[in-house]
Design a protein around this motif. Structure first.
Motif, PDB file in Angstrom:
ATOM      1  N   LEU A 124       0.862  -1.173   0.000  1.00  0.00           N
ATOM      2  CA  LEU A 124       0.000   0.000   0.000  1.00  0.00           C
ATOM      3  C   LEU A 124       0.898   1.222   0.000  1.00  0.00           C
ATOM      4  N   GLY A 125       0.775   2.076  -1.027  1.00  0.00           N
ATOM      5  CA  GLY A 125       1.704   3.181  -1.108  1.00  0.00           C
ATOM      6  C   GLY A 125       1.133   4.411  -1.768  1.00  0.00           C
ATOM      7  N   TYR A 126       1.886   5.506  -1.649  1.00  0.00           N
ATOM      8  CA  TYR A 126       1.541   6.755  -2.309  1.00  0.00           C
ATOM      9  C   TYR A 126       2.758   7.235  -3.094  1.00  0.00           C
ATOM     10  N   ARG A 127       2.552   7.465  -4.384  1.00  0.00           N
ATOM     11  CA  ARG A 127       3.630   7.947  -5.245  1.00  0.00           C
ATOM     12  C   ARG A 127       3.517   9.458  -5.401  1.00  0.00           C
ATOM     13  N   PHE A 128       4.617  10.158  -5.120  1.00  0.00           N
ATOM     14  CA  PHE A 128       4.645  11.608  -5.269  1.00  0.00           C
ATOM     15  C   PHE A 128       5.002  12.017  -6.697  1.00  0.00           C
ATOM     16  N   ASN A 129       5.900  11.265  -7.319  1.00  0.00           N
ATOM     17  CA  ASN A 129       6.277  11.506  -8.711  1.00  0.00           C
ATOM     18  C   ASN A 129       6.933  10.238  -9.236  1.00  0.00           C
ATOM     19  N   SER A 130       7.518  10.318 -10.411  1.00  0.00           N
ATOM     20  CA  SER A 130       8.098   9.122 -11.020  1.00  0.00           C
ATOM     21  C   SER A 130       9.288   8.578 -10.234  1.00  0.00           C
ATOM     22  N   SER A 131       9.914   9.422  -9.415  1.00  0.00           N
ATOM     23  CA  SER A 131      11.137   9.009  -8.722  1.00  0.00           C
ATOM     24  C   SER A 131      10.932   8.640  -7.260  1.00  0.00           C
ATOM     25  N   PHE A 132       9.920   9.206  -6.589  1.00  0.00           N
ATOM     26  CA  PHE A 132       9.807   9.033  -5.136  1.00  0.00           C
ATOM     27  C   PHE A 132       8.446   8.475  -4.740  1.00  0.00           C
ATOM     28  N   LYS A 133       8.497   7.520  -3.796  1.00  0.00           N
ATOM     29  CA  LYS A 133       7.290   6.852  -3.349  1.00  0.00           C
ATOM     30  C   LYS A 133       7.461   6.424  -1.891  1.00  0.00           C
ATOM     31  N   ILE A 134       6.372   6.434  -1.134  1.00  0.00           N
ATOM     32  CA  ILE A 134       6.344   5.882   0.221  1.00  0.00           C
ATOM     33  C   ILE A 134       5.316   4.765   0.241  1.00  0.00           C
ATOM     34  N   TYR A 135       5.680   3.610   0.802  1.00  0.00           N
ATOM     35  CA  TYR A 135       4.720   2.511   0.854  1.00  0.00           C
ATOM     36  C   TYR A 135       4.958   1.634   2.082  1.00  0.00           C
ATOM     37  N   ALA A 136       3.874   1.045   2.540  1.00  0.00           N
ATOM     38  CA  ALA A 136       3.924   0.025   3.586  1.00  0.00           C
ATOM     39  C   ALA A 136       3.646  -1.316   2.927  1.00  0.00           C
ATOM     40  N   SER A 137       4.337  -2.337   3.376  1.00  0.00           N
ATOM     41  CA  SER A 137       4.156  -3.662   2.771  1.00  0.00           C
ATOM     42  C   SER A 137       4.103  -4.724   3.854  1.00  0.00           C
TER      43      SER A 137
END
Length: 280
Positions: A124-137
């Motif tokens: 489960l994650g949120y992408r800010f742009n093509s390079s950066f993302k935060i996710y929990a797995s």
């Protein structure tokens, strides 16, 4: 377990290797000459046919190749996955030292036969742009130590206790299984000339104990299994780092809390693992 681990490594590295191969379509021409004799003379027909062939090649040289840059729009995502496959070595850290204290000598292990293996199944994650993302797995993590001593950790004791056995074990394995829950801060570069990226992932990691397991193999008792009740920490927490290029890299995981609960003699004994990872 060993066969499964080595099979996954081979599959991951083979996939990553072939992903770097270049496929070029080339054409070859075939010329057909037909000669026909008629009453008015000889007529020659020339037919040129093109045949398409697929040519595979591998090269480390730079080429003027245009790759389509993958663009990801910002937003949430929830998906099943099979990624971040870790395979490496398990290590004990005793109050900051890789040398075990006298109280923990019974846990001496064979370094090259002690391993860590794990993977993620949900993300489960949120992408800010093509390079950066935060996710929990969420996934699973197995750690196994191949003990050197002929000892048996005892179950359901107030603190970690063991017996010294008059048996020469062919195999004496002390392992644990955790549900792993990392929170990942993920950065990736743009595609390079070969069409691949650099990846860096780091963050906190949590674990919920599923099972503790002792497996012993000896001539006297055959193959024995003992599960649960070894005073392993029910919850563990720490940090991790992954870095790599393409689909292959390395990982390191360190758990900040003690490996065992309610065991004063094992206070400061922590778990550290490192090795190779496949899939970002």
């Amino acid at each position: 377990m060993k066969r499964l681990i080595f099979t996954l490594i081979a599959a991951g590295f083979t996939t990553a290797l072939f992903a770097q191969n270049n496929a070029d379509s080339v054409f070859t021409t075939t010329t057909t000459i037909t000669t026909t004799t008629t009453a008015k003379g000889t007529v020659t027909d020339t037919v040129i046919r093109k045949k398409r062939k697929l040519k595979f090649s591998f090269s480390t040289e730079n080429r003027d190749t245009v790759y389509k840059e993958a663009s990801k729009h910002p937003g949430w995502s929830f998906t099943p996955t099979f990624s971040r496959v870790d395979i490496g070595f398990a290590t004990l850290v005793d109050n900051g030292s890789f040398t075990l204290s006298p109280e923990n000598e019974f846990l001496r292990y064979r370094s090259w036969k002690s391993s860590n293996f794990g993977f993620d199944l949900l993300e489960l994650g949120y992408r800010f742009n093509s390079s950066f993302k935060i996710y929990a797995s969420a996934g699973f993590d197995w750690t196994r130590f191949r003990l050197r001593e002929n000892v048996t950790p005892l179950r359901f004791q107030d603190q970690l206790t063991y017996s010294v056995d008059d048996i020469d074990y062919d195999k004496n394995v002390f392992s644990s299984t955790y549900l792993r829950l990392p929170l990942s801060f993920y950065w990736r570069s743009k595609n390079d000339n070969a069409g691949h990226r650099f990846h860096i992932v780091a963050g906190p990691i949590f674990g919920l104990l599923i099972d503790g397991h002792v497996r012993q193999k000896s001539l006297e008792n055959g193959d024995q299994h003992f599960r649960a009740g070894f005073n392993l920490a029910k919850v563990r927490y720490g940090g991790f780092l992954r870095a790599g290029y393409g689909g292959i890299g390395f990982f390191a995981k360190y758990y900040a809390n003690d490996m065992f609960e309610d065991s004063p003699a094992q206070k400061g004994l922590k778990n550290f693992s490192f090795g190779a990872t496949v899939g970002f």
